[in-house]
Enzyme design. Structure first.
Site: not given
Length: 543
Positions: A209, A215, A270-271, A356, A387, A507
């Site tokens: 954004k 990152e 964002g999510r 979050e 399993h 951060k």
């Protein structure tokens, strides 16, 4: 309800506490025996999802009391506040309008005096035009070759949504295109994503954004270097990079033509952004028509959530059942178990959406909570999980409610595969609910010493969601279902599901430590003794 009324002081909450004392010792074996029609009574169907909650440790009275809690928490009014653009993200002063991303063209949703729906559809149309150019080989790279590889660079919601949707809808994707996703700042992620790609045929979508995310921009700069090493000319960047951002100055400075910048708005978290321009890679993969079907499926769930009474409202009921176990049974985890290999990234996507959003310890007005908030969400597709960790769910000491997700039809009709898959999902829910008693084992001739090891307590709750087929519309419905379940819980817990201040401190500290790791001379360190020692040891060994 006034916002400053403590949750546990609500009469509806206290009624649930008293009710819990009556029903917590009931076993699902007894509940089903007492009501042979329970399996049909405690099931709902809406927005293309059959939602069987009969294997939960609830009675019809429980559901009524949970609905009362939602009403007393003002959930109905808060739903309307969200859908109509009120600034319910209080710590950032923003509206929360991911629902506007899938609103029809004729809708009106006003934020700060302006209808945002035309802007949403303008971006969708721009995305569609670009997607069709790439899919039809009309968008050429710098050397004139058509684009054959799409690499999405993002992190968090700018990665988890697109990669989940791509994997979920891979059977609808353009098979002549290769899609890769880079998120981790670990250089291995980028190196492995591009190792077999031709820069002349590769398009990077940089999703940030602000165009400042550490990152994402580190990976984007590495991608630019990788492309220029082969293509030599900085002018090539405009043909091999597009941006999903709102920061035109930064995008231009990077070398991307701002005509190829796809915007979104501060009211898209964002999510919650996979239906926005963040989904550009998804649209290129599955095409604009299927992308619209996904939006339509989400909108169908939106309308159901907005209008259905809470007792018959899938997202509200899902959220309320989560509160029932989290806050009364002290069950602090939920397993999400899709019996569909295409949904292999769905649990990871939900981890961000749920934890979050609701991983908070203070209410919206800053008071410490005195109850548990978000559960831990985790899972794997069946039958792989059977399993792996199902032993813990069946016979362990922790109570872990399960969400089973299954589809009546498969995209691949291969012999007995789908019947066996469905047999397993139904069997697991049945085994969790009813278990196997010592008496049953003894009647089967199991040796006395082995009976304790083979006894299944049962009474392990689960929801089974059965859909027709994993289509784009079905994926949209599922995503919106969980989005609104998260909102339901956040509103009842009186917390803010739409900020994420907890990710900021790490951060900031990383920004301080990175120069200390990179400095030529030994830096003066002012961290704690552990961090100082780790920095010194890394500097000694890094080369």
């Amino acid at each position: 309800m006034a916002d400053n009324t403590p949750l546990k002081s609500l009469p509806a909450w206290q009624a649930l506490e008293a009710h819990y004392e009556k029903v917590s010792k009931l076993h699902l074996r007894g509940l089903f025996a007492a009501d042979p029609a329970r399996g049909e009574k405690l099931a709902l169907e809406a927005a293309g999802i059959y939602f069987d909650y009969s294997k939960h440790r609830v009675t019809e009275e429980t559901i009524g009391l949970l609905a009362d809690l939602a009403e007393s928490a003002g959930l109905r009014e808060k739903i309307e506040d969200m859908f109509t653009g009120e600034k319910i993200n209080v710590t950032e002063g923003r509206a929360v309008l991911h629902t506007a991303l899938r609103a029809p063209k004729n809708a009106t949703i006003v934020v700060d005096g302006e209808n945002v729906v035309p802007h949403v559809h303008a971006v969708l149309e721009k995305m569609a035009g670009f997607a069709e150019k790439v899919r039809g080989e009309h968008w050429k790279g710098y050397t004139g070759k058509p684009i054959r590889n799409i690499v999405n660079i993002g992190i968090g919601g700018s990665d988890l949504g697109p990669v989940m949707a791509y994997e979920a809808l891979k059977s609808y994707s353009h098979r002549g295109l290769t899609f890769r996703f880079v998120s981790n700042v670990d250089g291995t992620d980028f190196a492995e994503a591009v190792t077999d790609l031709d820069p002349a045929e590769t398009l990077f979508i940089v999703a940030s954004k602000t165009f400042t995310t550490q990152e994402t921009m580190t990976n984007a700069e590495t991608a630019r270097d990788w492309a220029l090493k082969a293509l030599k000319d900085k002018a090539a960047i405009a043909k091999h990079f597009v941006a999903v951002s709102t920061n035109a100055a930064r995008v231009s400075e990077f070398g991307i033509d701002t005509e190829n910048m796809f915007g979104f708005w501060d009211w898209v978290g964002g999510r919650y952004s996979m239906f926005s321009a963040i989904g550009l890679s998804t649209m290129i993969a599955i095409g604009p028509k299927h992308f619209q079907e996904m939006l339509d499926g989400a909108h169908e769930m939106d309308e159901h959530y907005r209008t259905a009474p809470f007792e018959r409202n899938l997202p509200a009921l899902m959220g309320l059942l989560g509160i029932w176990y989290n806050n009364f049974f002290n069950a602090q985890a939920i397993a999400v178990l899709p019996y569909e290999q295409y949904l292999k990234r769905f649990p990871a996507y939900l981890q961000q959406m749920t934890m979050e959003s609701n991983g908070k310890r203070v209410t919206t007005d800053g008071r410490d909570v005195d109850y548990q908030t978000s559960q831990i969400y985790w899972g794997e597709p069946g039958t792989n999980g059977q399993h792996s960790f199902y032993q813990l769910i069946h016979q362990g000491t922790k109570l872990i409610p399960c969400d089973f997700i299954a589809f009546a039809k498969t995209r691949h009709k291969l012999g007995r595969h789908h019947d066996l898959l469905m047999a397993n999902v139904f069997a697991q829910a049945e085994a969790l609910a009813f278990g196997k008693t010592a008496a049953e084992l003894k009647a089967e001739g199991v040796k006395d010493w082995l009976i304790p090891h083979k006894t299944f307590e049962g009474n392990r709750p689960s929801t089974t969601m059965l859909l027709d087929e994993l289509t784009p519309a079905a994926l949209g419905r599922l995503v919106a279902l969980y989005e609104h379940s998260v909102f339901t819980q956040g509103m009842i817990w009186q917390i803010g599901p739409f900020d994420q201040w907890g990710v900021e401190l790490g951060k900031v500290l990383a920004g301080r430590i990175a120069p200390e790791l990179e400095a030529a001379a030994e830096p003066e360190l002012n961290h704690d003794s552990s961090t100082n020692a780790l920095i010194r040891r890394y500097r000694q060994h890094r080369h």
